[in-house]
Design a protein around this motif. Structure first.
Motif, mmCIF file in Angstrom:
data_model
loop_
_atom_site.group_PDB
_atom_site.id
_atom_site.type_symbol
_atom_site.label_atom_id
_atom_site.label_comp_id
_atom_site.label_asym_id
_atom_site.label_seq_id
_atom_site.Cartn_x
_atom_site.Cartn_y
_atom_site.Cartn_z
ATOM 1 N N LEU A 63 -46.021 85.682 -19.315
ATOM 2 C CA LEU A 63 -45.865 87.033 -18.773
ATOM 3 C C LEU A 63 -46.275 87.086 -17.301
ATOM 4 N N ALA A 64 -47.231 86.259 -16.913
ATOM 5 C CA ALA A 64 -47.597 86.187 -15.499
ATOM 6 C C ALA A 64 -46.410 85.684 -14.674
ATOM 7 N N SER A 67 -44.185 88.473 -14.041
ATOM 8 C CA SER A 67 -44.669 89.248 -12.894
ATOM 9 C C SER A 67 -44.239 88.605 -11.584
ATOM 10 N N THR A 68 -44.256 87.289 -11.537
ATOM 11 C CA THR A 68 -43.772 86.580 -10.344
ATOM 12 C C THR A 68 -42.314 86.933 -10.088
ATOM 13 N N SER A 70 -40.693 89.630 -11.124
ATOM 14 C CA SER A 70 -40.544 91.034 -10.713
ATOM 15 C C SER A 70 -40.937 91.207 -9.249
ATOM 16 N N THR A 71 -41.957 90.471 -8.807
ATOM 17 C CA THR A 71 -42.356 90.541 -7.403
ATOM 18 C C THR A 71 -41.227 90.046 -6.505
ATOM 19 N N ALA A 83 -45.770 97.638 -11.321
ATOM 20 C CA ALA A 83 -45.394 97.391 -12.717
ATOM 21 C C ALA A 83 -45.653 98.649 -13.538
ATOM 22 N N HIS A 86 -44.453 96.252 -20.001
ATOM 23 C CA HIS A 86 -43.636 95.310 -20.766
ATOM 24 C C HIS A 86 -43.324 95.951 -22.117
ATOM 25 N N TYR A 105 -34.763 87.218 -14.875
ATOM 26 C CA TYR A 105 -35.201 88.608 -14.780
ATOM 27 C C TYR A 105 -34.036 89.401 -14.185
ATOM 28 N N HIS A 136 -39.096 94.468 -18.966
ATOM 29 C CA HIS A 136 -40.173 94.785 -18.033
ATOM 30 C C HIS A 136 -39.671 95.882 -17.108
ATOM 31 N N VAL A 138 -40.356 98.236 -13.694
ATOM 32 C CA VAL A 138 -41.083 98.487 -12.448
ATOM 33 C C VAL A 138 -40.727 99.884 -11.970
#
Length: 151
Positions: A63-64, A67-68, A70-71, A83, A86, A105, A136, A138
Motif C-alpha cells: 500500500l505504501a 501511495s508512491t 498516487s504521488t 489521500a 483505500h 494506478y 484509492h 485522492v
C-alpha cells in the motif's frame, strides 16, 4: 466553509505505474518502522516450513507503493491533493522477498464537483500474477488555505 471550485486538472488516462524489487532490507526496515514484526515477515526459518515456503512482504508495504503511485499521478497533474482513502483492498496472492512488483494506478472515477478522483489499483509480480487489488481515492484541493473545506 467555502465551496470548492470544480476539479480542473489533467489526469493521465493510462494512469501511472511504479515498479520495485522488494528486498530483505525493505521488509526489515518496514517491520521496524511499522512495529509489525510478525514472524511471517521476519523469520525465514519458520516460514520455510509453511505452505508459503518463505517470508511474506507486508501488505501495508504494498500500500505504501500505491501511495508512491498516487504521488506520481498528483505530480503529473501539477495539482494539490491529499489521500482520501483505500477501499476494497484484497491480497490475492503472496508477495515474497525479492519479488519485483509493479503497481498500476489508473483513474477510474472523477467527481469534478468535489475534487475526488478514485483510481483502480492492481499490483502484479514479475510473473504477471495479480497479487493485490483495490481502489484509492485522492482529493484535489485548492492550495489557498482560505479555500479549505472538509470532506
Amino acid at each position: 466553509m467555502s465551496e470548492l471550485p470544480p476539479l480542473d486538472v489533467r489526469l493521465p488516462a493510462d494512469g501511472v505505474s511504479v515498479r520495485r524489487t522488494v528486498t530483505e532490507a525493505d521488509v526489515l526496515a518496514f517491520a521496524e518502522l511499522s512495529g509489525d514484526r510478525n514472524r511471517v515477515h521476519t523469520d525465514a526459518a519458520y516460514m520455510a516450513g509453511t505452505r508459503f515456503g518463505g517470508r511474506l512482504v507486508h501488505g501495508a508495504f504494498l500500500l505504501a507503493l500505491v501511495s508512491t503511485a498516487s504521488t506520481r499521478l498528483i505530480e503529473e497533474t501539477g495539482g494539490f491533493a491529499v489521500a482520501y482513502g483505500h477501499d476494497r483492498v484484497r491480497y490475492l496472492a503472496p508477495t515474497f522477498l525479492d519479488d519485483t512488483v509493479t503497481v498500476h494506478y489508473r483513474p477510474a472515477q472523477v467527481d469534478a464537483a468535489s475534487g475526488k478522483v478514485t483510481s483502480e489499483v492492481e499490483v502484479h509480480n514479475q510473473h504477471g500474477d495479480l497479487v493485490t487489488v483495490g481502489t484509492h481515492t485522492v482529493w484535489f484541493l485548492p492550495e489557498n488555505p482560505d479555500e479549505r473545506t472538509s470532506p
